[in-house]
Scaffold this active site. Sequence first.
Site, PDB file in Angstrom:
ATOM      1  N   HIS A  94     -56.337 118.645 112.517  1.00  0.00           N
ATOM      2  CA  HIS A  94     -57.677 119.123 112.157  1.00  0.00           C
ATOM      3  C   HIS A  94     -57.710 119.753 110.769  1.00  0.00           C
ATOM      4  O   HIS A  94     -58.789 119.955 110.205  1.00  0.00           O
ATOM      5  CB  HIS A  94     -58.235 120.090 113.224  1.00  0.00           C
ATOM      6  N   ASP A 141     -53.220 117.145 118.296  1.00  0.00           N
ATOM      7  CA  ASP A 141     -53.618 117.786 117.036  1.00  0.00           C
ATOM      8  C   ASP A 141     -52.400 117.982 116.145  1.00  0.00           C
ATOM      9  O   ASP A 141     -51.915 119.092 115.946  1.00  0.00           O
ATOM     10  CB  ASP A 141     -54.300 119.123 117.354  1.00  0.00           C
ATOM     11  N   SER A 235     -54.114 127.887 111.221  1.00  0.00           N
ATOM     12  CA  SER A 235     -54.031 126.536 111.786  1.00  0.00           C
ATOM     13  C   SER A 235     -52.952 125.699 111.114  1.00  0.00           C
ATOM     14  O   SER A 235     -52.808 125.719 109.883  1.00  0.00           O
ATOM     15  CB  SER A 235     -55.374 125.820 111.640  1.00  0.00           C
TER      16      SER A 235
END
Length: 283
Positions: A94, A141, A235
């Site tokens: 992402h 992911d 992230s």
Amino acid sequence: MKFLLVVVGLALAVAAEEQIFSNYHEEIGIPEAARIKFAEDAQDFDGSRIVGGQISSLGAHPHLGGLVITLTDGRQSVCGSSLLTNTRLVTAAHCWRHGGVQARQFTVVLGSVRLFSGGLRVNSNNVQMHASYNEDRLANDIAIIVTSHISYTNVIQRIAIASGSNNYAGTWATAAGFGRTADNVGISNSQEKRHVNMQVITNAVCANTFGSDVIIASTLCTATTGGQSTCGGDSGGPLAIGSGTSRTLIGITSFGSRAGCSRGLPAGFARVTSFNSWINARL
């Protein structure tokens, strides 16, 4: 009547599930990039202020690569990554594409306690996302970043990847990143790289928060204890066990509650053991 009560109960249970973010860059990455840049420009860099984690000295997490992301519209976002070889890093998919927002270049930042200055800075637009990456549920992911050759130093080192069937439940692990230290922090907070220790929990416990559509076998979760967790901007960064040259990557920072990281809710990661073969095929 009993049937109606069951239906209502199920609806309430679904409604109670925590939502994950739907557009990482718009909701988190872009504002966080601006905040970090402003904080780095404004602070006196004495390293004396830190909230929700411990400040990390240069070389404490030599596998951590910060990501300054240039989006296709020219705006900047931020993420993290982990160095696996001289030419490969792993991050969250992402960070490259999410919610209709696409990156065009990663600047990998290694060997630095700051994100927008210092250290070794390597540009790449060669990013290989998992073919089954699901943007809505953040399933699979994970992505590999291919770079030019990066030399190892005392502050830049690779990390091993986990293998086998250990689910690590109950294990204490360390996450590192350049993201925020809590929800709604301002520029007065120290903005250096930092780390936090968190305990891995079972997926069954984690599914009580996020639901079984989000928490699948290839997800790994940690509990948030004492308000310490991964947060906006972390992230793609590492969740690791061990120390020194014996560190092993067990998770890649993926998601938390859309409502924020200071609520004591679990944090979600891509489970590295589930992607061991996929990663090794690309090294």
